[in-house]
Write a protein that holds these residues in place. Structure first.
Motif, PDB file in Angstrom:
ATOM      1  N   ALA A   1       8.934  -2.249   1.429  1.00  0.00           N
ATOM      2  CA  ALA A   1       9.517  -1.716   2.658  1.00  0.00           C
ATOM      3  C   ALA A   1      10.518  -0.613   2.371  1.00  0.00           C
ATOM      4  O   ALA A   1      10.785   0.234   3.235  1.00  0.00           O
ATOM      5  CB  ALA A   1      10.188  -2.841   3.441  1.00  0.00           C
ATOM      6  N   HIS A   2      11.090  -0.598   1.155  1.00  0.00           N
ATOM      7  CA  HIS A   2      12.052   0.429   0.747  1.00  0.00           C
ATOM      8  C   HIS A   2      11.683   0.925  -0.645  1.00  0.00           C
ATOM      9  O   HIS A   2      11.157   0.178  -1.472  1.00  0.00           O
ATOM     10  CB  HIS A   2      13.480  -0.121   0.731  1.00  0.00           C
ATOM     11  CG  HIS A   2      13.986  -0.533   2.073  1.00  0.00           C
ATOM     12  ND1 HIS A   2      13.627  -1.741   2.669  1.00  0.00           N
ATOM     13  CD2 HIS A   2      14.840   0.104   2.940  1.00  0.00           C
ATOM     14  CE1 HIS A   2      14.222  -1.823   3.850  1.00  0.00           C
ATOM     15  NE2 HIS A   2      14.963  -0.730   4.037  1.00  0.00           N
ATOM     16  N   GLU A   3      11.974   2.201  -0.893  1.00  0.00           N
ATOM     17  CA  GLU A   3      11.767   2.792  -2.219  1.00  0.00           C
ATOM     18  C   GLU A   3      12.990   3.627  -2.573  1.00  0.00           C
ATOM     19  O   GLU A   3      13.669   4.177  -1.692  1.00  0.00           O
ATOM     20  CB  GLU A   3      10.516   3.670  -2.241  1.00  0.00           C
ATOM     21  CG  GLU A   3       9.189   2.928  -2.065  1.00  0.00           C
ATOM     22  CD  GLU A   3       8.744   2.186  -3.313  1.00  0.00           C
ATOM     23  OE1 GLU A   3       9.441   2.277  -4.356  1.00  0.00           O
ATOM     24  OE2 GLU A   3       7.687   1.506  -3.257  1.00  0.00           O
ATOM     25  N   SER A   4      13.244   3.743  -3.873  1.00  0.00           N
ATOM     26  CA  SER A   4      14.432   4.480  -4.303  1.00  0.00           C
ATOM     27  C   SER A   4      14.140   5.920  -4.692  1.00  0.00           C
ATOM     28  O   SER A   4      15.039   6.764  -4.705  1.00  0.00           O
ATOM     29  CB  SER A   4      15.072   3.760  -5.505  1.00  0.00           C
ATOM     30  OG  SER A   4      14.166   3.720  -6.599  1.00  0.00           O
ATOM     31  N   HIS A   5      12.873   6.228  -5.023  1.00  0.00           N
ATOM     32  CA  HIS A   5      12.567   7.570  -5.519  1.00  0.00           C
ATOM     33  C   HIS A   5      11.061   7.806  -5.422  1.00  0.00           C
ATOM     34  O   HIS A   5      10.272   6.864  -5.265  1.00  0.00           O
ATOM     35  CB  HIS A   5      13.000   7.720  -6.976  1.00  0.00           C
ATOM     36  CG  HIS A   5      12.410   6.672  -7.869  1.00  0.00           C
ATOM     37  ND1 HIS A   5      13.016   5.460  -8.071  1.00  0.00           N
ATOM     38  CD2 HIS A   5      11.252   6.650  -8.582  1.00  0.00           C
ATOM     39  CE1 HIS A   5      12.248   4.731  -8.885  1.00  0.00           C
ATOM     40  NE2 HIS A   5      11.188   5.430  -9.203  1.00  0.00           N
ATOM     41  N   SER A   6      10.644   9.051  -5.521  1.00  0.00           N
ATOM     42  CA  SER A   6       9.228   9.400  -5.504  1.00  0.00           C
ATOM     43  C   SER A   6       8.560   8.923  -6.795  1.00  0.00           C
ATOM     44  O   SER A   6       9.129   9.061  -7.878  1.00  0.00           O
ATOM     45  CB  SER A   6       9.047  10.916  -5.363  1.00  0.00           C
ATOM     46  OG  SER A   6       9.577  11.376  -4.136  1.00  0.00           O
ATOM     47  N   TRP A   7       7.362   8.377  -6.677  1.00  0.00           N
ATOM     48  CA  TRP A   7       6.645   7.932  -7.868  1.00  0.00           C
ATOM     49  C   TRP A   7       5.145   8.116  -7.697  1.00  0.00           C
ATOM     50  O   TRP A   7       4.644   8.268  -6.594  1.00  0.00           O
ATOM     51  CB  TRP A   7       6.940   6.474  -8.212  1.00  0.00           C
ATOM     52  CG  TRP A   7       6.704   5.431  -7.144  1.00  0.00           C
ATOM     53  CD1 TRP A   7       7.662   4.825  -6.363  1.00  0.00           C
ATOM     54  CD2 TRP A   7       5.445   4.839  -6.754  1.00  0.00           C
ATOM     55  NE1 TRP A   7       7.082   3.907  -5.523  1.00  0.00           N
ATOM     56  CE2 TRP A   7       5.724   3.881  -5.732  1.00  0.00           C
ATOM     57  CE3 TRP A   7       4.133   5.003  -7.158  1.00  0.00           C
ATOM     58  CZ2 TRP A   7       4.725   3.128  -5.116  1.00  0.00           C
ATOM     59  CZ3 TRP A   7       3.119   4.251  -6.558  1.00  0.00           C
ATOM     60  CH2 TRP A   7       3.433   3.328  -5.554  1.00  0.00           C
ATOM     61  N   PHE A   8       4.453   8.097  -8.827  1.00  0.00           N
ATOM     62  CA  PHE A   8       2.995   8.229  -8.835  1.00  0.00           C
ATOM     63  C   PHE A   8       2.432   7.127  -9.722  1.00  0.00           C
ATOM     64  O   PHE A   8       2.890   6.926 -10.849  1.00  0.00           O
ATOM     65  CB  PHE A   8       2.580   9.599  -9.399  1.00  0.00           C
ATOM     66  CG  PHE A   8       1.271  10.117  -8.871  1.00  0.00           C
ATOM     67  CD1 PHE A   8       0.166   9.286  -8.736  1.00  0.00           C
ATOM     68  CD2 PHE A   8       1.133  11.457  -8.507  1.00  0.00           C
ATOM     69  CE1 PHE A   8      -1.046   9.766  -8.251  1.00  0.00           C
ATOM     70  CE2 PHE A   8      -0.070  11.950  -8.009  1.00  0.00           C
ATOM     71  CZ  PHE A   8      -1.166  11.098  -7.891  1.00  0.00           C
ATOM     72  N   SER A   9       1.459   6.411  -9.208  1.00  0.00           N
ATOM     73  CA  SER A   9       0.769   5.412 -10.017  1.00  0.00           C
ATOM     74  C   SER A   9       0.108   6.089 -11.213  1.00  0.00           C
ATOM     75  O   SER A   9      -0.575   7.114 -11.062  1.00  0.00           O
ATOM     76  CB  SER A   9      -0.310   4.709  -9.174  1.00  0.00           C
ATOM     77  OG  SER A   9      -1.194   3.977  -9.981  1.00  0.00           O
ATOM     78  N   CYS A  10       0.312   5.518 -12.392  1.00  0.00           N
ATOM     79  CA  CYS A  10      -0.284   6.058 -13.616  1.00  0.00           C
ATOM     80  C   CYS A  10      -1.024   4.949 -14.359  1.00  0.00           C
ATOM     81  O   CYS A  10      -0.568   3.799 -14.399  1.00  0.00           O
ATOM     82  CB  CYS A  10       0.782   6.655 -14.535  1.00  0.00           C
ATOM     83  SG  CYS A  10       1.602   8.116 -13.850  1.00  0.00           S
TER      84      CYS A  10
END
Length: 546
Positions: A123-132
């Motif tokens: 429901a919340h995220e701290s920063h942009s990320w990409f699945s790797c």
């Protein structure tokens, strides 16, 4: 990760890209979009939607294109929003994400055709990320490097023993705002149609802050049916696909024996793909949408049966006259004829002349009047004819048919769809003529004219094609017939394309190009005085045969 963890951002929504065809998953994607293929009994897209909802993300936007109607049930089942990408067949997924740009805030961005075992969503995220995902050994994936904090510092296409970006991503609002600006800039580039949205990230990784989210073993991207079989063993015996069952039944094998599947052509009339059974390789042709109204598959089978002993065509292993599905042997090291190469053009003309010289007779005619009438009626009923001078062009077509009756010759078996892509050049320099679905009795010069307009040749090369066919300077009668069929063929395939466009298949400038052949070569015939004494009262649009 330093101050990137200073506060959590509430996730606003999710955007799922589901517009593409999924060509590497043929034949399954002929009747099911790749994202709706089931894995362990659940469509991949549905699993992602449910994982998002479980995380409290209920505002979900799906960008659709290919087989768009197949996704409509998701509105009722999950309350999603659907956005249609009309350019899904000609543009890559950057365009899909750009269409969803108004929704980009603190957003998840997903691909519909990933299978995710355990939800990575919150429901919340701290920063942009990409699945790797980690790839051992060489890979063609988009490989990344990152710094000690986990921030992605570079992206390169291809690598070895590396992490690569595969699966969902999260854009925080600052990232989204800058990314939307960049997408608009890229959309104006000459080669924008070919871009993945990841290209923007790759080119601007210095300013776009994105972190690694290692999902190795959790996120799965299946490149082909064989990879899916390895993950979900039920696909080894039942792919839930009629074409695969057709192959298995034709050869008396289990579906697991069908391997090495890859697309060969997504055509305007048919689709085809390669498959193997042990060391034997084949091509399967699947008729395209709407062709059941246009092509008599029983007549096509009769043609193949008639020419089979002559060794001039592809080798048919199985032909189902009910469905039009055809299996032929696969030839290695072949190419299509190049109509702009003089030698290939000469071979193409001489090859069809060999067919004509056999003077094969079959019961079925290539009735161009009937075909024009039928396609015209289909296009008109679909309100697909938008040429403003169509009534004047219809008058010209009537005069062309009257001219045809004056100059007609004894009919023989003609290909009817004699295009350069239907002439395979073998390594020994010989040619083979394939795809006889429009074949029938007709004027042999019609095949020469059809070859010319399919290749969109200019007048100089159209004239050369006839000279190479005749082997000498054509007679006035031969010139008249050649230009006549360029004009009539142009109108026929223009109406055909207009109807197909009404079914949702885009043809770009093709209908206009064909329409122009009708008018330009009508004018050429006028210059030669071909219409002297001919009225324009005969009407091929009365849905009557000649």
């Amino acid at each position: 990760m330093g101050d990137t963890q200073a506060y959590l951002k509430p996730v606003d929504n999710a955007i799922i890209l589901a517009a593409g065809f999924g060509s590497r998953f043929v034949p399954l994607t002929y009747d099911t979009p790749k994202g709706l293929l089931e894995v362990h009994g659940k469509p991949m897209l549905e699993r992602q939607i449910e994982q998002l909802i479980e995380a409290g993300i209920t505002d979900i936007v799906i960008v659709i294109g290919y087989m768009k109607e197949a996704f409509e049930y998701l509105v009722d089942a999950y309350g999603v929003k659907l956005i249609y990408n009309p350019d899904y067949a000609t543009k890559n997924n950057l365009e899909s994400l750009r269409l969803a740009a108004p929704y980009l805030k603190n957003s998840y961005v997903l691909m519909a055709d990933n299978w995710i075992e355990r939800s990575p969503f919150n429901a919340h995220e701290s920063h942009s990320w990409f699945s790797c995902l980690r790839f051992d050994g060489p890979t063609d994936e988009w490989c990344i490097e990152s710094d000690e904090s986990g921030r992605i510092t570079s992206i390169e296409i291809g690598g070895a023993d590396a992490l690569a970006i595969v699966g969902p991503a999260f854009f925080d609002e600052a990232f989204s705002n800058r990314f939307k600006e960049l997408m608009d800039e890229y959309a104006r580039c000459p080669d924008a149609d070919d871009f993945y949205w990841e290209q923007v990230l790759k080119d601007h990784i210095d300013e776009l802050v994105m972190y690694v989210n290692d999902q190795t073993g959790n996120v799965h991207e299946f490149e082909c049916l064989e990879e899916l079989r390895a993950y979900d063993v039920s696909y080894a015996t039942d792919s839930r696909n009629e074409v695969m069952r057709f192959i298995a039944d034709s050869f008396g094998v289990e579906e697991s024996a069908i391997t090495d599947i890859f697309p060969l052509k997504e055509g305007v009339t048919n689709n085809s793909f390669h498959f193997a059974l042990g060391s034997d390789e084949y091509v399967l042709r699947v008729p395209g949408i709407g062709t059941d109204k246009q092509i008599d598959r029983r007549s096509e089978k009769l043609v193949y049966d008639s020419i089979a002993p002559l060794g001039i065509s592809d080798e048919v292993v199985r032909f189902d006259a009910e469905t039009g599905i055809k299996i032929t042997r696969y030839w290695h090291d072949v190419r299509s004829a190049d109509p702009f190469d003089d030698r290939d053009l000469e071979i193409s003309m001489q090859q069809i002349k060999k067919v004509h010289e056999l003077a094969i007779e079959i019961p079925h005619r290539f009735d161009i009047a009937r075909m024009i009438a039928d396609y015209y009626a289909l296009a008109e009923s679909a309100h697909a004819i938008r040429f403003r001078d169509i009534e004047e062009t219809n008058r010209k077509v009537r005069r062309l048919f009257a001219l045809k009756k004056r100059v007609e010759v004894p009919e023989i078996l003609c290909h009817g769809d004699y295009a350069h892509i239907n002439i395979l050049m073998l390594p020994d320099g010989e040619g083979r003529v394939i795809d006889w679905e429009f074949a029938g009795m007709g004027d042999p010069i019609m095949d020469v004219a059809m070859y010319a307009i399919f290749a969109e040749l200019d007048k100089e090369r159209i004239d050369l094609a006839l000279r190479l066919y005749v082997g000498d300077e054509p007679t006035e009668n031969e010139w008249t017939r050649h230009y006549l069929y360029v004009a009539l063929g142009g109108f026929l395939w223009c109406m055909w394309a207009e109807y197909k466009q009404a079914l949702g298949q885009e043809f770009g400038e093709y209908p206009m190009t064909m329409y122009r052949y009708t008018k330009d070569f009508y004018r050429e015939l006028e210059k030669r005085g071909a219409f002297e004494g001919i009225s324009d009262t005969w009407d091929p649009f009365g849905i009557q045969s000649e």
